[in-house]
Write an enzyme that holds these catalytic residues in place. Structure first.
Site, short mmCIF file in Angstrom:
data_model
loop_
_atom_site.label_atom_id
_atom_site.label_comp_id
_atom_site.label_asym_id
_atom_site.label_seq_id
_atom_site.Cartn_x
_atom_site.Cartn_y
_atom_site.Cartn_z
NE ARG A 28 -3.71 -2.19 2.40
CZ ARG A 28 -4.67 -2.57 1.57
NH1 ARG A 28 -5.03 -1.78 0.57
NH2 ARG A 28 -5.27 -3.74 1.72
CG ASP A 29 1.55 5.51 -2.34
OD1 ASP A 29 2.10 5.50 -3.45
OD2 ASP A 29 1.74 6.41 -1.49
CB ILE A 30 3.61 5.69 2.68
CG1 ILE A 30 3.74 5.78 4.19
CG2 ILE A 30 4.21 6.90 1.98
CD1 ILE A 30 5.19 5.72 4.67
CG ASN A 86 3.81 8.98 -12.04
OD1 ASN A 86 2.99 9.34 -12.88
ND2 ASN A 86 3.52 8.89 -10.75
CB VAL A 95 10.38 5.86 -5.57
CG1 VAL A 95 11.23 4.64 -5.24
CG2 VAL A 95 9.84 6.51 -4.29
CG HIS A 99 6.72 2.80 -8.59
ND1 HIS A 99 7.93 3.45 -8.72
CD2 HIS A 99 5.80 3.75 -8.35
CE1 HIS A 99 7.73 4.75 -8.55
NE2 HIS A 99 6.45 4.96 -8.33
CG HIS A 101 1.30 4.85 -8.77
ND1 HIS A 101 1.36 5.46 -7.54
CD2 HIS A 101 2.45 5.19 -9.41
CE1 HIS A 101 2.49 6.15 -7.43
NE2 HIS A 101 3.18 6.00 -8.55
P1 AMP Z 1 6.13 8.08 -7.96
O1 AMP Z 1 5.73 9.51 -7.72
O2 AMP Z 1 5.45 7.49 -9.14
O3 AMP Z 1 7.62 7.86 -7.94
O4 AMP Z 1 5.51 7.30 -6.73
C1 AMP Z 1 6.21 6.99 -5.57
C2 AMP Z 1 5.18 6.62 -4.55
O5 AMP Z 1 5.83 5.94 -3.49
C3 AMP Z 1 4.45 7.81 -3.92
O6 AMP Z 1 3.07 7.68 -4.19
C4 AMP Z 1 4.78 7.69 -2.44
O7 AMP Z 1 3.70 8.05 -1.61
C5 AMP Z 1 5.14 6.22 -2.30
N1 AMP Z 1 6.03 5.90 -1.21
C6 AMP Z 1 7.20 6.51 -0.88
N2 AMP Z 1 7.76 5.91 0.19
C7 AMP Z 1 6.93 4.89 0.53
C8 AMP Z 1 6.96 3.89 1.55
N3 AMP Z 1 7.94 3.81 2.44
N4 AMP Z 1 5.94 2.99 1.60
C9 AMP Z 1 4.92 3.06 0.71
N5 AMP Z 1 4.85 3.97 -0.28
C10 AMP Z 1 5.83 4.89 -0.37
#
Ligand code: AMP
Length: 116
Positions: A28-30, A86, A95, A99, A101
């Site tokens: 799950r996204d944080i 993205n 990140v 990945h 979403h």
């Molecule tokens: P992006 O903007 O596509 O790189 O998405 C990165 C996603 O990772 C964002 O939606 C963040 O909220 C999510 N994220 C960052 N750190 C964590 C974490 N430790 N656990 C879960 N999701 C995370």
């Protein structure tokens, strides 16, 4: 380069993991942007979609299949969902490990509108 997602895969950082197999992990996204917001992350390090090689193309299919399977399992596949990858700054990638979403759980607003 190691990312926060690598650390989640290695269990060095906690996450709400909803699925894992040899190829990928899903958690799950944080900072959820929808009632259901799950990230599907391959275990192969690939910084951005720009770095994907033709040989690695099946990895993206695996992410998509895992997301669809999750949606079916959780019962919202018919209602619908959105998947997003993205890439780099204009898309807001933060990140640098590829990945996917998965966003669901309510009607989602329009997307893709430039912010400036
Ligand atoms: P992006 O903007 O596509 O790189 O998405 C990165 C996603 O990772 C964002 O939606 C963040 O909220 C999510 N994220 C960052 N750190 C964590 C974490 N430790 N656990 C879960 N999701 C995370």
């Amino acid at each position: 380069m190691s990312t926060i997602f690598d650390r989640i895969i290695r269990r060095e950082v906690p996450a709400d993991i909803v699925y894992e197999d040899e190829q990928l992990i899903a958690f799950r996204d944080i900072a959820p942007q929808a009632p259901i917001h799950v990230l599907f992350v391959p275990k192969t390090p690939i910084a951005t979609l720009n770095d994907l090689t033709p040989e690695q193309a099946p990895i993206i299919g695996q992410l998509a299949l895992a997301a669809a399977d999750y949606a079916k399992r959780e019962g919202f596949a018919q209602a619908g969902y959105r998947t997003v990858i993205n890439c780099n700054g204009d898309a807001g990638q933060t990140v640098f490990q590829v990945h996917l979403h998965l966003l669901a759980g309510a009607p989602l607003g329009h997307f893709g509108t430039p912010i400036r």
